[in-house]
Write an enzyme that holds these catalytic residues in place. Structure first.
Site, short mmCIF file in Angstrom:
data_model
loop_
_atom_site.label_atom_id
_atom_site.label_comp_id
_atom_site.label_asym_id
_atom_site.label_seq_id
_atom_site.Cartn_x
_atom_site.Cartn_y
_atom_site.Cartn_z
N GLU A 136 0.86 -1.19 0.00
CA GLU A 136 0.00 0.00 0.00
C GLU A 136 0.90 1.24 0.00
OE1 GLU A 136 -2.98 1.46 0.04
OE2 GLU A 136 -3.81 1.61 2.09
N ASP A 137 0.47 2.29 -0.68
CA ASP A 137 1.29 3.51 -0.69
C ASP A 137 1.28 4.20 0.66
OD1 ASP A 137 -1.38 4.21 -0.93
OD2 ASP A 137 -1.11 5.56 -2.62
N ASP B 74 -3.87 6.04 5.77
CA ASP B 74 -4.43 7.31 6.24
C ASP B 74 -5.50 7.00 7.29
OD1 ASP B 74 -5.46 9.84 6.55
OD2 ASP B 74 -5.90 10.18 4.45
N GLY C 206 -7.11 4.22 7.32
CA GLY C 206 -7.04 2.77 7.54
C GLY C 206 -8.25 2.01 7.02
#
Ligand code: IMP
Ligand code: MG
Length: 189
Positions: A114-115, A118, A120
């Site tokens: 994942e990048d 935030d 979640g």
């Protein structure tokens, strides 16, 4: 007087189409060094088994392509597409699976890439879906983690950096599909 730091060269970056960036949060060299470390950590963590690196599109595409070249063992790559943000900078809260991996997941060691974590929500939803496919193991590797998520049901085993609570672009991260191709990560003005 308050002033934001504008590193030399960034203001004039032709990739930004005139949009000012507030600051560079992670430059190219910093990213490369940490991605190489993550590759070594992941290599050491998977001593046997069939490793499937599952990239969450689109944001992870640059990170994933750099990361897999730093993992020194056999592996396969597939992708998932989820959508949650639309064109905004605030999570809409709904996570849809737009593309499901074709690869068999049962019995595999799955590393979901994942990048950025935030709220979640994306991870909570995707991990629940993936667990139902009976992988041998299921772990998360996130390049960035804002550390603001409440009620995260699954924690990332591998994290590149703790990220500032700002809207970040570059190295795969977008704002309304722009700026993914920046080789560094910057926060927008
Ligand atoms: P979450 O579900 O709120 O954790 O959001 C995760 C997804 O939202 C990430 O995979 C990104 O695609 C996107 N996102 C969250 N924060 C940012 C940001 O600062 N810049 C760009 N995209 C972001
Ligand atoms: Mg996005």
């Amino acid at each position: 007087m308050t002033s934001t730091i504008k590193p030399v060269g960034v203001k004039a970056d032709p990739r930004l189409s005139g949009r000012a960036v507030k600051r560079v949060a992670f430059d190219e060299g910093t990213l490369a060094t940490r991605v190489a470390e993550l590759g070594r950590e992941i290599t050491a963590a998977y001593l046997d088994g069939d490793l499937l690196v599952l990239g969450l599109l689109k944001g992870s595409f640059i990170f994933l392509s750099d990361l897999v070249r730093q993992i020194n063992r056999p592996l396969q790559v597939d992708f998932l597409v989820a959508s949650s943000y639309g064109d905004g900078t605030v999570s809409s809260g709904t996570v849809n699976l737009v593309y499901d991996p074709e690869t068999e997941l049962e019995g595999k060691d799955i590393l979901l890439v994942e990048d950025i974590v935030d709220s979640g929500r994306t991870l909570n939803r995707l991990m629940t879906i993936l667990k139902e496919r009976k992988p041998r193991s299921l772990e998360i590797c996130a390049l960035l983690h804002k550390r603001i998520a409440e009620g995260l049901k699954f924690e990332a085993k591998f994290v590149g950096f703790d990220a500032p609570n700002e809207f970040l672009v570059g190295y795969g991260l977008d704002h309304a599909e722009n700026f993914r191709h920046l080789p560094y990560i910057a926060s927008l003005q």
